[in-house]
Design a protein around this motif. Structure first.
Motif, PDB file in Angstrom:
ATOM      1  N   THR A  95       0.838  -1.210   0.000  1.00 42.49           N
ATOM      2  CA  THR A  95       0.000   0.000   0.000  1.00 42.49           C
ATOM      3  C   THR A  95       0.867   1.252   0.000  1.00 42.49           C
ATOM      4  O   THR A  95       0.606   2.199  -0.760  1.00 42.49           O
ATOM      5  CB  THR A  95      -0.934  -0.004   1.223  1.00 42.49           C
ATOM      6  OG1 THR A  95      -1.792  -1.142   1.140  1.00 42.49           O
ATOM      7  CG2 THR A  95      -1.763   1.263   1.296  1.00 42.49           C
ATOM      8  N   GLU A  96       1.888   1.269   0.829  1.00 40.90           N
ATOM      9  CA  GLU A  96       2.771   2.438   0.897  1.00 40.90           C
ATOM     10  C   GLU A  96       3.573   2.611  -0.392  1.00 40.90           C
ATOM     11  O   GLU A  96       3.777   3.725  -0.858  1.00 40.90           O
ATOM     12  CB  GLU A  96       3.704   2.352   2.099  1.00 40.90           C
ATOM     13  CG  GLU A  96       2.993   2.517   3.430  1.00 40.90           C
ATOM     14  CD  GLU A  96       2.244   3.825   3.546  1.00 40.90           C
ATOM     15  OE1 GLU A  96       2.710   4.855   3.014  1.00 40.90           O
ATOM     16  OE2 GLU A  96       1.169   3.827   4.173  1.00 40.90           O
ATOM     17  N   ALA A  97       4.036   1.519  -0.987  1.00 36.15           N
ATOM     18  CA  ALA A  97       4.781   1.611  -2.248  1.00 36.15           C
ATOM     19  C   ALA A  97       3.872   2.158  -3.357  1.00 36.15           C
ATOM     20  O   ALA A  97       4.292   3.020  -4.149  1.00 36.15           O
ATOM     21  CB  ALA A  97       5.333   0.243  -2.634  1.00 36.15           C
ATOM     22  N   ASP A  98       2.634   1.671  -3.416  1.00 35.45           N
ATOM     23  CA  ASP A  98       1.682   2.186  -4.409  1.00 35.45           C
ATOM     24  C   ASP A  98       1.428   3.676  -4.198  1.00 35.45           C
ATOM     25  O   ASP A  98       1.350   4.447  -5.160  1.00 35.45           O
ATOM     26  CB  ASP A  98       0.345   1.434  -4.316  1.00 35.45           C
ATOM     27  CG  ASP A  98       0.382   0.071  -4.960  1.00 35.45           C
ATOM     28  OD1 ASP A  98       1.225  -0.151  -5.855  1.00 35.45           O
ATOM     29  OD2 ASP A  98      -0.441  -0.776  -4.576  1.00 35.45           O
ATOM     30  N   ARG A  99       1.302   4.083  -2.940  1.00 38.36           N
ATOM     31  CA  ARG A  99       1.058   5.491  -2.621  1.00 38.36           C
ATOM     32  C   ARG A  99       2.213   6.356  -3.130  1.00 38.36           C
ATOM     33  O   ARG A  99       1.996   7.421  -3.695  1.00 38.36           O
ATOM     34  CB  ARG A  99       0.891   5.658  -1.103  1.00 38.36           C
ATOM     35  CG  ARG A  99       0.533   7.076  -0.666  1.00 38.36           C
ATOM     36  CD  ARG A  99       0.576   7.229   0.840  1.00 38.36           C
ATOM     37  NE  ARG A  99       1.883   6.923   1.412  1.00 38.36           N
ATOM     38  CZ  ARG A  99       2.945   7.742   1.358  1.00 38.36           C
ATOM     39  NH1 ARG A  99       2.865   8.900   0.742  1.00 38.36           N
ATOM     40  NH2 ARG A  99       4.093   7.391   1.912  1.00 38.36           N
ATOM     41  N   ILE A 100       3.430   5.867  -2.971  1.00 37.38           N
ATOM     42  CA  ILE A 100       4.605   6.609  -3.441  1.00 37.38           C
ATOM     43  C   ILE A 100       4.583   6.725  -4.961  1.00 37.38           C
ATOM     44  O   ILE A 100       4.838   7.802  -5.511  1.00 37.38           O
ATOM     45  CB  ILE A 100       5.902   5.937  -2.955  1.00 37.38           C
ATOM     46  CG1 ILE A 100       6.032   6.118  -1.442  1.00 37.38           C
ATOM     47  CG2 ILE A 100       7.119   6.498  -3.668  1.00 37.38           C
ATOM     48  CD1 ILE A 100       7.117   5.260  -0.811  1.00 37.38           C
ATOM     49  N   GLY A 101       4.269   5.640  -5.653  1.00 34.78           N
ATOM     50  CA  GLY A 101       4.198   5.677  -7.115  1.00 34.78           C
ATOM     51  C   GLY A 101       3.177   6.692  -7.607  1.00 34.78           C
ATOM     52  O   GLY A 101       3.458   7.485  -8.519  1.00 34.78           O
ATOM     53  N   ARG A 102       1.995   6.695  -6.986  1.00 31.49           N
ATOM     54  CA  ARG A 102       0.964   7.669  -7.377  1.00 31.49           C
ATOM     55  C   ARG A 102       1.405   9.097  -7.066  1.00 31.49           C
ATOM     56  O   ARG A 102       1.170  10.013  -7.841  1.00 31.49           O
ATOM     57  CB  ARG A 102      -0.354   7.357  -6.662  1.00 31.49           C
ATOM     58  CG  ARG A 102      -1.074   6.156  -7.230  1.00 31.49           C
ATOM     59  CD  ARG A 102      -2.495   6.028  -6.682  1.00 31.49           C
ATOM     60  NE  ARG A 102      -2.556   6.044  -5.227  1.00 31.49           N
ATOM     61  CZ  ARG A 102      -2.391   4.981  -4.439  1.00 31.49           C
ATOM     62  NH1 ARG A 102      -2.150   3.819  -4.971  1.00 31.49           N
ATOM     63  NH2 ARG A 102      -2.479   5.096  -3.129  1.00 31.49           N
TER      64      ARG A 102
END
Length: 149
Positions: A95-102
């Motif tokens: 979830t945190e990695a996806d948030r960073i990508g977005r």
């Protein structure tokens, strides 16, 4: 029944039990060592992908703060690392990695930041997009460490 037969039978049963106990202890020791080695290897693999992700995401984020045109090679690398993270990590880390990508993609779409704006972002800690990811990774490693014992 002959007493020598009983003694021989007792010796045979004792030797069998002793041998079985030895085999069982060896198997248990081997199983524990294999599990510990697998967990250590898994931890090292995760640390490597997290390190690479943090480095690429940092470079890409800094580039996004300064440019409107994305660095597609680095951005692609960031999303490739997110896919690798998705395969081997906990839901919180993903979830945190996806948030960073977005957040990186959104930053490319925002106006470029001047140096003064970057200084203000540093002062109010809004420039740190990796903190929650690092915290999630640390929590995951603590869970892995607890499984080891």
């Amino acid at each position: 029944m002959n007493s020598s037969l009983i003694s021989a039978l007792a010796a045979l049963v004792g030797a069998g039990i002793g041998g079985l106990t030895s085999v069982l202890a060896s198997w248990l020791t081997q199983h524990t060592q294999v599990k510990a080695e697998w967990l250590a290897h898994d931890r090292a693999r995760r640390q490597e992908v997290y390190r690479e992700f943090i480095e690429d995401a940092s470079k890409c984020y800094v580039h996004a703060l300064q440019h409107n045109e994305p660095d597609l090679a680095t951005l692609g690398s960031v999303f490739a690392k997110i896919a690798r993270i998705r395969v081997q990590s906990s839901a919180d880390v993903v979830t945190e990695a996806d948030r960073i990508g977005r957040r990186i993609v959104d930053t490319y779409l925002a106006p470029d930041k001047r140096f003064e704006e970057l200084r203000d972002m540093l002062a109010n800690n809004s420039i740190d997009i990796l903190g929650p990811f690092s915290d999630a990774c640390r929590a995951e490693f603590e869970k892995l460490r607890a499984q080891q014992f």
